[in-house]
Design a protein around this motif. Sequence first.
Motif, short mmCIF file in Angstrom:
data_model
loop_
_atom_site.label_atom_id
_atom_site.label_comp_id
_atom_site.label_asym_id
_atom_site.label_seq_id
_atom_site.Cartn_x
_atom_site.Cartn_y
_atom_site.Cartn_z
N ALA A 149 0.84 -1.20 0.00
CA ALA A 149 0.00 0.00 0.00
C ALA A 149 0.87 1.25 0.00
O ALA A 149 0.62 2.21 -0.73
CB ALA A 149 -0.93 0.00 1.21
N GLY A 157 4.03 1.27 -0.97
CA GLY A 157 4.88 1.23 -2.15
C GLY A 157 4.20 1.70 -3.42
O GLY A 157 4.86 2.18 -4.34
N ILE A 158 2.85 1.56 -3.47
CA ILE A 158 2.19 2.02 -4.69
C ILE A 158 1.62 3.42 -4.52
O ILE A 158 0.90 3.91 -5.38
CB ILE A 158 1.09 1.05 -5.17
N GLY A 159 1.93 4.06 -3.39
CA GLY A 159 1.66 5.49 -3.31
C GLY A 159 0.44 5.90 -2.51
O GLY A 159 -0.16 6.94 -2.78
#
Lengths: 388, 312
Positions: A288, A290-292
């Motif tokens: 969560a 890591g994908i922004g």
Amino acid sequence: MRVQFDKLGIVIALLAAYGALWASFATLKPNRIVQGQAEAMLQSLPAWAGWGLIGVLVLATAAALFRTSPWIKLVAAVAALAALTLSIGYAATFLTPAGNSYARVSPASGFWILLFAFALLAADAITRLDPPPGMRVLFLVLAAAAIGALLMSGSWNGLSIMKEYSGRADVFWVEAGKHVELALGSLFAAVLAGLPLGILCHRVAPLRDGVLNTLNLVQTIPSIALFGLLIAPLGWIAANVPGAAAIGIRGIGGAPAFVALFLYSLLPVVANTVVGLAGVPRAANDAARGIGMTGRQRLFKIEFPLALPVILTAIRIVLVQNIGMATIAALIGGGGFGVFVFQGIGQTAMDLVLLGAVPTVALAFASAVILDALIEMNSRVPNGARSA
Amino acid sequence: MIEIDAITKRYDGITVVDNVSMVIEPRTVTVVVGTSGSGKTTLIRMINRLVEATEGAIRLDGEDNRSIPGYELRRRIGYAIQGHGLFPHRTVAQNIATVPGLLGWTKARTEAKVEELLTLFQLEPKTFGPRYPHELSGGQQQRVGVARALAAEPNVLLMDEPFGALDPIIRAKAQEDLLAIQKYFATTIVLVTHDMNEAFHLADKIAVMDKGRVVQYGPPAELVRAPATPFVETLIGDAERPFRLLSIAKTGAAAEPGEAEGEPIREDRSQQEALADLIWSGRDALPVISRNGAPMGRVTLDAILKRAARPR
């Protein structure tokens, strides 16, 4: 084909046999506080009704005893429960001498045992049917509607508990309102305070042990002692903080009851929030971020939904606990169904005690069913626990 | 292009990544290898700022990665991890649509993208879109994880041991798929692994990390030919050297005019596979065919063995 017995059915049949044959069905008392005369089933009812009831009970017991479809068991249980509740109302009219307004008729042990036996059968049948959560709530609504219809029809009006009610109808609903207000209000306040506190404890590890241990300590204080302990500080606040008394804060009454229930509710809410958040898979959280997702998006879109079933479990525990514990509030003038319980004990009028106890149990039971359904609706996803 | 410029990360005085500089070319696969604790994960997590660097700078296409907030940066960079990290309470389609959702794409555009990616990863959109992650096999979950990372069409994809949890057969398939996807989207991939076979199979360039430093950074063949330190040599393995060389070269490169008997081999197979075929079938030469089956001569055992010998 060999006939197979149902294990729980044997227990239910034994209970039903004892309740119907040995225990007494109804008690006739000359007035509301003296010991009464217990009557057996056939003495409590006119012959046709007595044998009719026995017939229904025998059939229902047979359905319980043998291995059959849960639907048959459920129908049998509902039929037996309906026959029992109608009969007890009829017994009241039948036993009360004409024109005697002091005599009271109450259900006796046999009635309660039979009620328990067939309620058990119904519960067992519903468990085996494993209905989806929505269906369980529907069952609850149907049962509530049936009980409501029974009470409205007046067929129970001869019973002592209803006579106690009819003398206090307006007070009853006021106290019912107070009871619900206390139980739900304190729960609401506990969720409002407990969720952020739980999130804080999850994020700030050093805080966790201190907060949870303190709340644990509160939980160990007996409820009456806690009510007592709160009298002094709340009384002081009422006397010294301007406006406090105006909004109802006093040393006795609703305020300390509310605060005590709130304090008891905090531990389950905070503890389960911490546990629920800790149970969120690390990889999901890392992904969560890591994908922004921002911190807030992660909390509301990932962590919170995944922790929700555990938090709802806490809310269920708290609500059922609060509904029961709110009864004690009557001791310090907090109102609620406890008022009837303590009045009844004071007057040795057991039917008045029942007038307080039965709605409390019913309320707790209904909340448990509704919240269980909610929990199941929200936890169908993780870990493959449920296959569609 | 990713320029890593003298980047250092210290935790409480302990240096985890030590003054690393390297340039990652666009549209290539760079594999970072090293033992656990070598700092390889920390290095790639500094690219999308899941870890903030203590010193140094990282530039993406010339732009410092600290010029925008971390979460906005991460929406532009794909990120896939070991154990996929799918959200268990969201369906496959919802998982893939996460970043488009954060970026505020329209519903139609998001749906089209989800469908495209699922199809690309050989997951039938109608069947798999509405499923929950726990209803998928490990390999399918991993593919969804990569699909989610690619949903917003990032130029750069960071992968942290993405195939670590897969069994060998599914892993090989996943690696093939990744190479195909990389060509399709022309993505720059930076992948961390401790599996040297995986590194040699996937990499255009390999960076070897040891104790927080990049000790060698170059094409796979160079690592075999001229290992920079004894550590690189150990990592590649003495016994593996000739085979590693053969594994990164295509059979077509060793083909010569001539005839050979028996089952042919495709020119895009590795020379290692050609050698295995030669040994196994007891032949001295194999016919070589092109991708569409046209004859391209033969490859001999001698030619392969020469190519496996220590380069001079």
